[in-house]
Motif scaffolding. Structure first.
Motif, PDB file in Angstrom:
ATOM      1  N   UNK A 132     -18.497 -56.266 -51.153  1.00  0.00           N
ATOM      2  CA  UNK A 132     -19.888 -55.831 -51.259  1.00  0.00           C
ATOM      3  C   UNK A 132     -20.363 -55.933 -52.708  1.00  0.00           C
ATOM      4  N   UNK A 133     -19.438 -55.805 -53.635  1.00  0.00           N
ATOM      5  CA  UNK A 133     -19.696 -55.931 -55.068  1.00  0.00           C
ATOM      6  C   UNK A 133     -18.344 -56.143 -55.732  1.00  0.00           C
ATOM      7  N   UNK A 134     -18.376 -56.643 -56.978  1.00  0.00           N
ATOM      8  CA  UNK A 134     -17.126 -56.776 -57.713  1.00  0.00           C
ATOM      9  C   UNK A 134     -17.423 -56.750 -59.212  1.00  0.00           C
ATOM     10  N   UNK A 135     -16.407 -56.284 -59.939  1.00  0.00           N
ATOM     11  CA  UNK A 135     -16.519 -56.115 -61.380  1.00  0.00           C
ATOM     12  C   UNK A 135     -15.196 -56.555 -62.001  1.00  0.00           C
ATOM     13  N   UNK A 136     -15.289 -57.288 -63.104  1.00  0.00           N
ATOM     14  CA  UNK A 136     -14.107 -57.677 -63.871  1.00  0.00           C
ATOM     15  C   UNK A 136     -14.324 -57.195 -65.303  1.00  0.00           C
ATOM     16  N   UNK A 137     -13.406 -56.371 -65.788  1.00  0.00           N
ATOM     17  CA  UNK A 137     -13.475 -55.841 -67.143  1.00  0.00           C
ATOM     18  C   UNK A 137     -12.202 -56.213 -67.886  1.00  0.00           C
ATOM     19  N   UNK A 138     -12.282 -56.176 -69.212  1.00  0.00           N
ATOM     20  CA  UNK A 138     -11.078 -56.441 -70.001  1.00  0.00           C
ATOM     21  C   UNK A 138     -11.046 -55.530 -71.209  1.00  0.00           C
ATOM     22  N   UNK A 139      -9.834 -55.355 -71.740  1.00  0.00           N
ATOM     23  CA  UNK A 139      -9.629 -54.552 -72.928  1.00  0.00           C
ATOM     24  C   UNK A 139      -8.767 -55.362 -73.889  1.00  0.00           C
ATOM     25  N   UNK A 140      -9.354 -55.913 -74.962  1.00  0.00           N
ATOM     26  CA  UNK A 140      -8.571 -56.717 -75.894  1.00  0.00           C
ATOM     27  C   UNK A 140      -7.610 -55.888 -76.745  1.00  0.00           C
ATOM     28  N   UNK A 141      -7.798 -54.574 -76.788  1.00  0.00           N
ATOM     29  CA  UNK A 141      -6.861 -53.720 -77.503  1.00  0.00           C
ATOM     30  C   UNK A 141      -5.510 -53.678 -76.787  1.00  0.00           C
ATOM     31  N   UNK A 142      -5.552 -53.739 -75.462  1.00  0.00           N
ATOM     32  CA  UNK A 142      -4.328 -53.708 -74.640  1.00  0.00           C
ATOM     33  C   UNK A 142      -4.025 -55.068 -74.023  1.00  0.00           C
ATOM     34  N   UNK A 143      -4.940 -56.031 -74.158  1.00  0.00           N
ATOM     35  CA  UNK A 143      -4.854 -57.348 -73.529  1.00  0.00           C
ATOM     36  C   UNK A 143      -4.555 -57.212 -72.041  1.00  0.00           C
ATOM     37  N   UNK A 144      -5.457 -56.497 -71.382  1.00  0.00           N
ATOM     38  CA  UNK A 144      -5.399 -56.337 -69.925  1.00  0.00           C
ATOM     39  C   UNK A 144      -6.772 -56.615 -69.349  1.00  0.00           C
ATOM     40  N   UNK A 145      -6.765 -57.056 -68.102  1.00  0.00           N
ATOM     41  CA  UNK A 145      -8.013 -57.170 -67.352  1.00  0.00           C
ATOM     42  C   UNK A 145      -7.838 -56.379 -66.067  1.00  0.00           C
ATOM     43  N   UNK A 146      -8.951 -55.852 -65.579  1.00  0.00           N
ATOM     44  CA  UNK A 146      -8.927 -55.095 -64.327  1.00  0.00           C
ATOM     45  C   UNK A 146     -10.080 -55.601 -63.470  1.00  0.00           C
ATOM     46  N   UNK A 147      -9.749 -55.903 -62.228  1.00  0.00           N
ATOM     47  CA  UNK A 147     -10.735 -56.360 -61.250  1.00  0.00           C
ATOM     48  C   UNK A 147     -10.957 -55.242 -60.240  1.00  0.00           C
ATOM     49  N   UNK A 148     -12.211 -55.019 -59.897  1.00  0.00           N
ATOM     50  CA  UNK A 148     -12.572 -54.016 -58.894  1.00  0.00           C
ATOM     51  C   UNK A 148     -13.381 -54.722 -57.815  1.00  0.00           C
ATOM     52  N   UNK A 149     -12.908 -54.633 -56.580  1.00  0.00           N
ATOM     53  CA  UNK A 149     -13.594 -55.213 -55.427  1.00  0.00           C
ATOM     54  C   UNK A 149     -14.046 -54.064 -54.538  1.00  0.00           C
ATOM     55  N   UNK A 150     -15.328 -53.986 -54.269  1.00  0.00           N
ATOM     56  CA  UNK A 150     -15.898 -52.937 -53.420  1.00  0.00           C
ATOM     57  C   UNK A 150     -15.950 -53.478 -51.992  1.00  0.00           C
ATOM     58  N   UNK A 151     -15.219 -52.834 -51.084  1.00  0.00           N
ATOM     59  CA  UNK A 151     -14.995 -53.352 -49.733  1.00  0.00           C
ATOM     60  C   UNK A 151     -15.445 -52.372 -48.659  1.00  0.00           C
TER      61      UNK A 151
END
Length: 171
Positions: free
Chosen positions: A131-150
Motif C-alpha cells: 500500500x506504501x513503502x519507504x526506504x531509509x538509510x543511515x550512513x553513520x551505521x551504513x545500514x538501510x531499512x525498507x518498510x513495506x505497508x501491507x
C-alpha cells in the motif's frame, strides 16, 4: 526530510492491550502534527518478542525537534523511560492514500557494504502487493531499512521477515 523510530522492547509477559488502548486513545493526536508526513504506530506481539516501534517520516526537522523537545516525547519518557531514537535519511518515500488500508509493516534491514563507487539504493523485496513503502538509510551505521505497508502478509515472508502490526497511521 528525516525518518525516526524508537523500538521499545517490552517483557514477554507484557500486556500489549495497554499499547493498543494507548494508541486508540491518543493516536489521532499526531494527525496533522507540524511537519509530520507520516507516523505509523507499530507493535510486535509474539510469544517471544513484544515491542512498540513507532515510525515517523518528517517533512522538516522543525516538527521533529518540536515533538522531541517540547513535551510530546515526554509521554514516552514517563511511560517507558529513556529510549534511543534511531534517525535515518529517507531515500525513497512512496506514501499512497491506500496506506490507510495497510494492517502490517514488513521491515527489512540490510548492511550497505563498503564500495569504491557509490550507487543508488533499491528495494529488495519483489512481488509484494504494498500500500506504501519507504526506504531509509543511515550512513553513520551504513545500514538501510525498507518498510513495506501491507494489507496482508504473504505466506512466503511470514517465517523470515520482521513484521509489525499497524495500530494507526497519522498523516
Amino acid at each position: 526530510m528525516n525518518a525516526m523510530q524508537y523500538k521499545i522492547k517490552l517483557p514477554n509477559d507484557y500486556d500489549m492491550n495497554k499499547i493498543r488502548e494507548r494508541v486508540a486513545q491518543n493516536g489521532m493526536k499526531t494527525d496533522g502534527f507540524e511537519d509530520l508526513e507520516m507516523k505509523a504506530y507499530l507493535i510486535k506481539d509474539t510469544p517471544t518478542k513484544k515491542e512498540y516501534a513507532p515510525l515517523y517520516i518528517w517533512k522538516q526537522q522543525a516538527g521533529m525537534n518540536h515533538f522531541i523537545f517540547d513535551g510530546f516525547y515526554d509521554n514516552i519518557l514517563s511511560t517507558f523511560g529513556w529510549q534511543k531514537i534511531n534517525i535515518a535519511i529517507p531515500y525513497i518515500v512512496e506514501l499512497n492514500p491506500t496506506i490507510q488500508n495497510a494492517k502490517y509493516v514488513l521491515e527489512v534491514e540490510q548492511e550497505i557494504n563498503e564500495t569504491a563507487h557509490m550507487a543508488g539504493l533499491n528495494f529488495s523485496v519483489e512481488n509484494v502487493p504494498y500500500e506504501a513503502r519507504v526506504l531509509v538509510y543511515n550512513p553513520d551505521k551504513w545500514k538501510k531499512v525498507e518498510f513495506y505497508f501491507l494489507e496482508d502478509i504473504p505466506q512466503s515472508l511470514e517465517a523470515t521477515a520482521s513484521i509489525y502490526e499497524i495500530l494507526h497511521v497519522s498523516q
